[in-house]
Design a protein around this motif. Structure first.
Motif, mmCIF file in Angstrom:
data_model
loop_
_atom_site.group_PDB
_atom_site.id
_atom_site.type_symbol
_atom_site.label_atom_id
_atom_site.label_comp_id
_atom_site.label_asym_id
_atom_site.label_seq_id
_atom_site.Cartn_x
_atom_site.Cartn_y
_atom_site.Cartn_z
ATOM 1 N N GLY A 57 0.770 -1.223 0.000
ATOM 2 C CA GLY A 57 0.000 0.000 0.000
ATOM 3 C C GLY A 57 0.807 1.282 0.000
ATOM 4 N N GLN A 58 2.120 1.187 0.073
ATOM 5 C CA GLN A 58 2.947 2.391 0.133
ATOM 6 C C GLN A 58 3.118 3.029 -1.251
ATOM 7 O OE1 GLN A 58 6.564 0.864 2.028
ATOM 8 N NE2 GLN A 58 6.014 1.926 3.914
ATOM 9 N N THR A 59 3.606 4.278 -1.213
ATOM 10 C CA THR A 59 4.011 4.983 -2.433
ATOM 11 C C THR A 59 5.527 5.054 -2.449
ATOM 12 O OG1 THR A 59 2.000 6.314 -2.562
ATOM 13 C CG2 THR A 59 3.956 7.169 -3.683
ATOM 14 N N VAL A 60 6.131 4.483 -3.491
ATOM 15 C CA VAL A 60 7.584 4.383 -3.598
ATOM 16 C C VAL A 60 8.058 5.105 -4.854
ATOM 17 C CG1 VAL A 60 9.548 2.807 -3.852
ATOM 18 C CG2 VAL A 60 7.620 2.176 -2.382
ATOM 19 N N ILE A 61 9.125 5.858 -4.713
ATOM 20 C CA ILE A 61 9.800 6.470 -5.862
ATOM 21 C C ILE A 61 11.153 5.800 -6.030
ATOM 22 C CG2 ILE A 61 10.895 8.573 -6.757
ATOM 23 C CD1 ILE A 61 8.690 10.180 -5.402
ATOM 24 N N GLU A 62 11.422 5.327 -7.231
ATOM 25 C CA GLU A 62 12.725 4.711 -7.500
ATOM 26 C C GLU A 62 13.463 5.524 -8.552
ATOM 27 O OE1 GLU A 62 14.929 0.530 -8.713
ATOM 28 O OE2 GLU A 62 12.758 0.701 -8.970
ATOM 29 N N LEU A 63 14.634 6.017 -8.178
ATOM 30 C CA LEU A 63 15.465 6.814 -9.066
ATOM 31 C C LEU A 63 16.517 5.921 -9.711
ATOM 32 C CD1 LEU A 63 16.000 9.834 -6.641
ATOM 33 C CD2 LEU A 63 14.219 9.561 -8.381
ATOM 34 N N ALA A 64 16.687 6.052 -11.025
ATOM 35 C CA ALA A 64 17.648 5.232 -11.772
ATOM 36 C C ALA A 64 17.327 3.752 -11.586
ATOM 37 C CB ALA A 64 19.077 5.551 -11.353
ATOM 38 N N CYS A 65 16.144 3.363 -12.022
ATOM 39 C CA CYS A 65 15.662 1.998 -11.785
ATOM 40 C C CYS A 65 16.365 0.956 -12.633
ATOM 41 C CB CYS A 65 14.164 1.934 -12.034
ATOM 42 S SG CYS A 65 13.675 2.250 -13.747
ATOM 43 N N GLY A 66 17.073 1.371 -13.690
ATOM 44 C CA GLY A 66 17.789 0.407 -14.517
ATOM 45 C C GLY A 66 16.847 -0.620 -15.131
ATOM 46 N N ASP A 115 15.645 12.517 -16.587
ATOM 47 C CA ASP A 115 16.610 12.854 -15.547
ATOM 48 C C ASP A 115 15.956 12.742 -14.172
ATOM 49 O OD1 ASP A 115 19.201 14.375 -14.669
ATOM 50 O OD2 ASP A 115 17.534 15.524 -13.811
ATOM 51 N N MET A 116 16.639 12.108 -13.223
ATOM 52 C CA MET A 116 16.007 11.865 -11.923
ATOM 53 C C MET A 116 15.781 13.149 -11.127
ATOM 54 S SD MET A 116 19.093 9.792 -10.029
ATOM 55 C CE MET A 116 20.781 10.409 -9.993
ATOM 56 N N GLN A 117 16.654 14.139 -11.284
ATOM 57 C CA GLN A 117 16.458 15.401 -10.567
ATOM 58 C C GLN A 117 15.216 16.119 -11.110
ATOM 59 O OE1 GLN A 117 17.271 16.900 -7.740
ATOM 60 N NE2 GLN A 117 19.124 18.095 -8.148
ATOM 61 N N GLN A 118 15.085 16.183 -12.413
ATOM 62 C CA GLN A 118 13.906 16.813 -13.018
ATOM 63 C C GLN A 118 12.639 16.037 -12.673
ATOM 64 O OE1 GLN A 118 14.673 17.226 -17.214
ATOM 65 N NE2 GLN A 118 16.432 18.574 -16.909
ATOM 66 N N PHE A 119 12.758 14.728 -12.655
ATOM 67 C CA PHE A 119 11.617 13.875 -12.297
ATOM 68 C C PHE A 119 11.143 14.186 -10.877
ATOM 69 C CE2 PHE A 119 10.024 9.916 -10.387
ATOM 70 C CZ PHE A 119 9.004 9.590 -11.276
ATOM 71 N N LEU A 120 12.085 14.311 -9.952
ATOM 72 C CA LEU A 120 11.722 14.614 -8.572
ATOM 73 C C LEU A 120 11.034 15.968 -8.458
ATOM 74 C CD1 LEU A 120 14.733 13.414 -6.368
ATOM 75 C CD2 LEU A 120 12.395 12.539 -6.331
ATOM 76 N N ARG A 121 11.532 16.947 -9.200
ATOM 77 C CA ARG A 121 10.934 18.284 -9.129
ATOM 78 C C ARG A 121 9.461 18.277 -9.529
ATOM 79 N NH1 ARG A 121 15.791 20.220 -12.026
ATOM 80 N NH2 ARG A 121 17.319 20.948 -10.499
ATOM 81 N N GLY A 126 5.765 15.754 0.039
ATOM 82 C CA GLY A 126 5.318 14.919 1.141
ATOM 83 C C GLY A 126 4.397 13.770 0.807
ATOM 84 N N GLN A 127 4.564 13.156 -0.373
ATOM 85 C CA GLN A 127 3.663 12.068 -0.775
ATOM 86 C C GLN A 127 4.306 10.691 -0.756
ATOM 87 O OE1 GLN A 127 0.258 12.578 -1.532
ATOM 88 N NE2 GLN A 127 0.856 14.494 -0.533
ATOM 89 N N ARG A 150 14.057 14.737 0.234
ATOM 90 C CA ARG A 150 13.422 15.103 1.497
ATOM 91 C C ARG A 150 12.079 15.801 1.245
ATOM 92 N NH1 ARG A 150 15.228 19.413 6.276
ATOM 93 N NH2 ARG A 150 13.387 19.017 7.560
ATOM 94 N N ARG A 151 12.037 16.643 0.227
ATOM 95 C CA ARG A 151 10.805 17.379 -0.059
ATOM 96 C C ARG A 151 9.656 16.444 -0.422
ATOM 97 N NH1 ARG A 151 8.057 18.669 -4.294
ATOM 98 N NH2 ARG A 151 9.638 17.926 -5.770
ATOM 99 N N VAL A 152 9.951 15.404 -1.235
ATOM 100 C CA VAL A 152 8.863 14.531 -1.694
ATOM 101 C C VAL A 152 8.479 13.476 -0.659
ATOM 102 C CG1 VAL A 152 9.551 14.886 -4.097
ATOM 103 C CG2 VAL A 152 10.360 12.851 -2.882
ATOM 104 N N LEU A 153 9.342 13.251 0.342
ATOM 105 C CA LEU A 153 9.022 12.279 1.382
ATOM 106 C C LEU A 153 8.009 12.855 2.367
ATOM 107 C CD1 LEU A 153 12.517 10.778 2.310
ATOM 108 C CD2 LEU A 153 10.584 9.512 1.332
ATOM 109 N N ARG A 154 7.109 12.024 2.814
ATOM 110 C CA ARG A 154 6.240 12.423 3.917
ATOM 111 C C ARG A 154 7.083 12.485 5.184
ATOM 112 N NH1 ARG A 154 5.862 8.322 7.239
ATOM 113 N NH2 ARG A 154 5.996 6.166 6.477
#
Length: 295
Positions: A57-66, A115-121, A126-127, A150-154
């Protein structure tokens, strides 16, 4: 004098902005990545996930998932229920990841090329419950990336970073450096990476980004190679040499590979054998809840 020539060459490349793009190598390695890199280092990637609480049930972000190795591992831990948002710059890697992990009735998973930085932006504040970045923070400005994480983490959300250490594959790096020292003209672009010296360096990145460090660890894996030829095959087909093709004169690629092979052979002869070790760090942290300070 020869090292001075190489330093001057590198400075000129830096001033002209000629940086090597690793994406070509990752695209080329994508078909073999799991058979080489994942087969050897995948167990360490998965072990890093043990340091955080991944639940259904969680929300996960994976950067550079390969190729989606960790995406699949996290989906299983989530019991295929929840949300995964994954990003990678390599279209070749993503093609394989999309075959491994498909959306289902209760698993909302998407793969984005970028790009992972642009993706995060582009992600809301907090989600996310978990953010994972495996073997890729070295390609970013680490503190800036962690601040976005940190910004996108709850509040109380967790982050996992797995990264190659600066002393990894030392024999190979030494051989490649010697080739460029002998002939600086072979170098046509700079590979830009921020590989950490140790886990404490990454922990300091966390603290500067306002994240509380919860775990630091280091490890190593001796690669299954015993000859110079096998070593060169592994680093090219595993993605470990990402940026190499774009950093050298393409017309002289085989010449560079032959020179590196010969340098590795000399090392092996002088040390009674060839050994390549992939060293790495694992650091996890948490986004402070209201009123808490990072440490």
């Amino acid at each position: 004098m020869t090292k001075t020539r190489l330093a001057i060459r590198a400075l000129r490349l830096a001033l002209s902005g000629k940086n090597a793009d690793p994406i070509h190598d990752y695209d080329a390695a994508s078909a073999d990545y799991d058979a080489f890199f994942t087969r050897v280092m995948g167990v360490h990637s998965e072990s890093a996930l043990d340091q955080v609480s991944i639940r259904p049930g969680q929300t996960v972000i994976e950067l550079a998932c390969g190729t989606g190795h960790l995406t699949q591992a996290m989906s299983e831990r989530m019991q295929w229920r929840g949300v995964i948002r994954a990003v990678d710059l390599s279209s070749g890697m993503l093609a394989i990841a999309r075959e491994k992990v498909r959306p289902s009735t209760e698993l909302d998973v998407s793969f984005t090329e970028g790009d992972m930085q642009q993706f995060l932006r582009a992600q809301p504040d907090g989600q996310a419950d978990i953010v994972v970045c495996g073997w890729a923070i070295c390609y970013a400005k680490p503190v800036a990336l962690l601040r976005q994480i940190r910004r996108v983490l709850r509040p109380g959300g967790e982050v996992v970073i797995v990264e190659t250490r600066a002393d990894a594959l030392a024999s190979l790096v030494t051989s490649l450096q010697q080739v460029f020292v002998d002939d600086p003209s072979l170098l046509t672009g700079l590979i830009r990476m921020s590989l950490p010296k140790n886990a404490q360096v990454v922990a300091r990145w966390f603290s500067r980004a306002g994240l509380t460090v919860t775990h630091t660890g280091e490890g190593s894996e001796t690669l299954p190679v015993v000859t110079p030829e096998a070593a060169l095959e592994w680093v090219q087909r595993s993605g470990a040499a990402a940026g190499f093709k774009d950093a050298i004169d393409s017309a002289r690629e085989q010449e560079v590979l032959c020179r590196v092979r010969d340098a590795l052979a000399e090392q092996a002869a002088s040390t009674a054998g060839l050994s390549l070790t992939h060293t790495f760090v694992v650091v996890t942290g948490v986004s402070p809840v209201d009123g808490e300070e990072s440490s």
